[in-house]
Structures are given as structure tokens and as C-alpha cells.
Design a protein around this motif. Structure first.
Motif: not given
Lengths: 270, 289
Positions: A166, A169-170, A173, A210-211, A213-214, A216-218, B96
Motif C-alpha cells: 500500500f 497506493t497511499l 492518494e 481512507s487508509a 477504509r482500505r 477494512y476493505d482488505i 474523499y
């Protein structure tokens, strides 16, 4: 841009260093880093520098990227070498106020500079030529004996690979958020220290949100695929040691031997 | 009418001097009149996003100029922030970027950065909230407690509150349900009518574009493929097909009818239009009355 950082990046390739088994590479790397700090005279330091130059040359990565990775720690190198310069013992060759320059201090400064540079170059060599997955695989395999004493080897390796996965990705972002807040007139380039720190809030809060959120998604995605830890899992890519890897480890052992011999035979300068 | 935004020989190259070098925008020139509603269409990677980000100085062009009211926005790089207040930009998935502890404060962030205070700030925030249909009681909530659609509208209000002369929206309706899309789109149209400012709307939905845009800017492989009135761009169905875009469904149906010899105009843009044309035709032929 944040994305310009090359430290820790992986460049796919087919060079000799790319092809060495990650476990062997990791072991050699650890040995190399330790031995960097056991150089006490210029002969042993020279050996290390020669080995480093050789590694950079056979890694097949443009030297430009190595310079880029060094740029990040330039300040650290400068501060520590200047501190060391005036921290030596022995006879002063120049003195002013509390600053006392000695030959010992000069040697120390040279050694600390070269050591830090070699340290960064060696880690760059490792991360440039080894993918994060390979690296964590190697780590998990090497730490496996620790599982006997109930050390969560697989979990740690999984956390590491997720974290590494990540990073880009971060970064991306962060870049997007900076653009979005700049579009709303956020001023990140001017003002004093506190103003600048405050101006990071509009970036950091959404980034943390968002970190999470990601994360939890993972977690959900992993549970959907019935992930339940490392026991009984088989691997798609099974690592194999080859003659090349044995040679790499022997070369590292020879280097360590060389450094020890130099240290024993010649007087240390620091 | 006068040009509010003008672009001259604009180019942008990503990763210059590296093996990943890529031309995102290639020698583009165009001008946008004050008060126009422009639709921007093109494939993913055609350079739309890069283009619109250059229009408000978020990225600096490799070559060429962006003129705002006739002045090069990069003539004084220190004042580039002022340009961003005048050319507002709403990014994709803007929800966001919310970060304040109340919706009100978040909407006020840009306007306060612009220098608005007191009653003027309050008026700007409430005005923007009204345009995007955010009720007063939502303004005191935390932005993280809102629903997805409300968050989106709060983020858009945050840019509207800066009262920009040009508003750029990058896919504002992406990921919303059909109802939400419809509402948001008409809110944008109302905002445009009331304020009379210039709007650039980037979208993949040809139906949305057909409904609202005066002119359409078509990007293809970093170049300007076409920039003309909505009717004329969508009349060129074949040319759009060739670059992998399509005209709105109803336009396509009407074009097919026309090919079969039915006497309908070439570019019908909305279902309502099609309905009135077809029923007039049927009445004439005496099939309905």
C-alpha cells in the motif's frame, strides 16, 4: 511530487542480482550491513566500497536512481559527518571557540559518511532488485524456526507485505489530495513551520480516513476468500537455492573474511 | 461575448527524460466564451484530466499558454493561487477530500482561503449549500456522518462557495445512483443559469452531456478531436465511433430511423425531443391524434 522518491522502489529486471534467491540475498545483505560497521581502517573500508561499486554495477539499474535514493539522506549524512568532524580525540590541528578539529575527527567523519552511503546503497540494491513479495517470502521462510516458540511469523510477514503493497497506493492518494486541496486554495508552500504543519491537516485527515477504509476493505476481501492464517497454506512460487546463490553467499563470506584480515593486520584509525 | 479561457499550443509531457515519457496533451489550442457550458468527452487516458488541471494551474504546461481573461496564468507564478479561486476545480470522487469537523466549515475552507470573512463568507457557504441542496441541519453535522451522495454534494459546494468564474467538474456524477445523478446534474444546470458563469463538465455519460452542454470538446490521444456545438458533434456519429466514443442512445436510434428514410432531424439529443418529433410525425401521418 511525492512520487519522485526512489528509495524502496522495485525495478523489474533480469540482472544477476535480480536472479539471486531472495533468501540468499537477504542473508548476504544483513551480513554486508553488519560488516560495514566493522571497518576500522582504510583497507577494510576500501574493500567494502569496492564490493558496493561491484554490486551497483551488476544490479543493472541506472546509477541515476542510486543518486536519487542518496539525495533523501543527504542532510543526515552532512549533519553526522560535521558532528563527527569535531568530536575526535587527540591532538588538535585547528581550534576555534568550542570547535576542535583533530585527525581522528577527520577519519571519523570520512568513515561515518562512507558507511551511511554504503548502507543506503546496499538497501537500495536490495529493494531495487527484489520485489516486495519476494522479500516478505524470504523473510517468512528465514524466520520460520521462530514459529516453534509461537512467534507469529506468517502474520508478521503478511502484515509486512500488505504494508509494502500500500505504499505506492497511499503515495498516489496523497498526491491526489494535495491537488484537490490546492484547488481549494490550500497554501502549502509558504509560511512558517507551524503554519506549514497546520496546512498538512487537510491532507492527513482524509488520508487516514481512507487508509482505515482500505484496511477494512482488505480485511473483508480476505475473509471472503476464507483466509485463515498461514497453517497449511501452500505456495504458488516455491523458492529454490541454486549454485548462483551459494556462490553469492561464499563471496559475501570472503568479503567478511577480507575485512577481518584487514582489521587484524593493520592498525585501526578510528 | 468574450473569451474567458484561452489555450494556445498547450502541451504536457509526463515523466520527461525518463523511459516512461508520455505526451498527455499535444499542441492544443481552443477558447471558451464567458457563460458557456462545455462538455468534455474522451477515452480514459485521452488527456482530459491533464487538460483541465492545466486550466487552473494545478499543473504547469510543458509548452504553450493558458490565458484567463487574456492574461497568461503563469506570468506571475507567485499569484497562481488567485487563479485557482477564479477557476474552481472539482476532482473525481471529491468526497474523499472532506476533512473539517462540520460540513459548514468544510464548505467554507476554500472561500476562507480566498479571503472571505464574516457575512460574505456565511452567504457564500449558504448559497453553495442551497445550490447543491444540502439542508441547513446537515451543515452542523460531521462530513463523515453524511451519506455518499450528500458527501459528494458537500464537496462540490466547497468549490462553488469560492464563487469561481469558471467551474470545472471532473465526472461529478460517477458512482451515484440514477436518481442522484439526475438531481446533481439539474443542480449544476440551475447553478449555471443563476450565476451565469462558465462550466466545463468532464463526463463519460453522453446522455448527461447531450442534456446540458452548449458545446462539446472531444479529446483523442492527447489531441483535440473536435470542438463544436453539441448538435454538430453528435451528428458526426461515425467520426465518434472511429475513436471509440458513441453518441447518446436516443440520438443513435433517431439516426438509424433517418437512414431508413424516416423524416427526422439528424441530431436529436434527448428523449423528450425525440418524443415530440416522433409524435408530430405520427400525427401528420394520421396514425395518432
Amino acid at each position: 511530487m511525492v512520487r519522485d522518491v526512489s528509495f524502496g522502489q522495485y525495478f523489474p529486471g533480469k540482472s544477476l542480482l535480480h536472479r539471486i534467491d531472495p533468501r540468499a540475498k537477504l542473508l548476504c545483505f544483513i551480513a554486508f550491513v553488519v560488516v560495514i560497521f566493522f571497518t576500522f581502517n582504510y583497507a577494510s573500508l576500501g574493500l567494502i566500497v569496492a564490493a558496493m561499486v561491484f554490486l551497483v554495477a551488476v544490479s543493472g539499474i541506472a546509477p541515476k536512481f542510486y543518486f536519487k535514493s542518496l539525495k533523501v539522506i543527504l542532510v543526515v549524512v552532512l549533519i553526522t559527518s560535521v558532528l563527527n568532524l569535531f568530536y575526535g580525540s587527540g591532538e588538535a590541528i585547528w581550534e576555534w571557540w568550542i570547535l576542535r578539529l583533530t585527525w581522528n575527527g577527520i577519519h571519523r567523519a570520512v568513515f561515518v559518511t562512507v558507511r551511511i552511503i554504503c548502507l543506503i546503497l546496499a538497501s537500495s540494491c536490495l529493494t531495487f532488485t527484489t520485489s516486495p513479495t519476494e522479500l516478505t517470502d524470504a523473510l517468512e521462510r528465514l524466520m520460520k524456526p521462530l514459529a516453534k516458540i509461537h512467534f507469529p511469523v506468517h502474520e508478521i510477514a503478511m502484515m509486512m507485505s500488505l504494508a509494502l503493497r500500500f505504499v505506492p497506493t497511499l503515495l498516489e492518494e496523497t498526491d491526489k489530495l494535495m491537488q484537490a486541496q490546492k484547488a481549494r486554495g490550500a497554501d502549502m508552500e509558504s509560511g512558517g513551520f507551524f503554519k506549514r504543519v497546520r496546512s498538512l491537516i487537510p491532507i492527513l485527515i482524509p488520508l487516514f480516513v481512507s487508509a482505515f477504509r482500505r484496511a477494512y476493505d482488505i480485511a473483508t476481501a480476505m475473509e471472503c476468500r476464507c483466509y485463515r492464517g498461514g497453517s497449511g497454506r501452500t505456495r504458488m512460487k516455491i523458492l529454490h537455492m541454486s549454485a548462483r546463490d551459494i556462490i553469492a553467499m561464499i563471496a559475501t563470506a570472503l568479503l567478511i573474511g577480507g575485512v577481518i584480515v584487514c582489521n587484524l593486520l593493520l592498525a585501526s584509525v578510528i | 461575448m468574450s473569451a474567458v479561457l484561452e489555450v494556445k499550443n498547450l502541451s504536457f509531457v509526463y515523466g520527461k527524460g525518463t523511459p516512461f515519457e508520455k505526451k498527455a496533451v499535444d499542441n492544443l489550442s481552443l477558447s471558451v466564451e464567458k457563460g458557456e457550458f462545455i462538455g468534455v468527452i474522451g477515452h480514459t487516458g485521452s488527456g482530459k484530466s491533464t487538460l483541465v488541471q492545466m486550466l487552473n494551474g494545478l499543473i504547469k504546461p510543458s509548452e504553450g499558454q493558458v490565458l484567463l481573461d487574456g492574461r497568461d496564468i503563469w506570468s506571475e507564478p507567485k499569484k497562481i493561487r488567485q487563479v485557482r479561486f477564479r477557476v474552481g476545480m472539482v476532482f473525481q470522487y471529491p468526497e474523499y477530500q472532506l476533512f473539517e469537523d462540520t460540513v459548514y466549515k468544510d464548505i467554507a475552507f476554500g472561500a476562507a482561503n480566498k479571503g472571505l470573512t464574516g457575512a460574505a463568507l456565511d452567504a457564500a457557504v449558504r448559497g453553495a449549500a442551497r445550490f447543491t441542496g444540502l439542508r441547513d441541519d446537515l451543515l452542523e453535522k460531521s462530513p463523515f456522518d453524511l451519506s455518499g451522495g450528500e458527501k459528494r454534494r458537500a464537496a462540490i459546494a466547497g468549490v462553488m462557495a469560492m464563487e469561481p468564474e469558471v467551474l470545472i467538474l471532473d465526472e461529478p456524477t460517477a458512482g451515484l445512483d440514477p436518481m442522484g445523478r439526475e438531481i446533481l446534474l439539474s443542480q449544476i444546470v440551475n447553478y449555471h443559469k443563476e450565476r451565469g458563469n462558465t462550466i466545463l463538465l468532464v463526463s463519460h455519460s453522453m446522455e448527461d452531456i447531450a442534456r446540458v452542454a452548449d458545446r462539446i470538446l472531444v479529446m483523442n490521444h492527447a489531441r483535440l478531436h473536435a470542438f463544436d456545438t453539441t448538435e454538430r458533434v453528435f451528428a458526426q456519429g461515425a467520426s465518434l465511433d472511429a475513436i471509440g466514443l458513441r453518441v447518446p442512445q436516443v440520438t443513435r436510434i433517431m439516426q438509424l430511423l433517418r437512414q431508413r428514410g424516416v423524416d427526422v432531424p439528424e441530431s436529436i439529443l434527448t428523449v423528450d425531443e425525440a418524443l415530440s418529433v416522433l409524435s408530430a410525425l405520427l400525427k401528420k401521418e394520421g396514425k395518432i391524434w
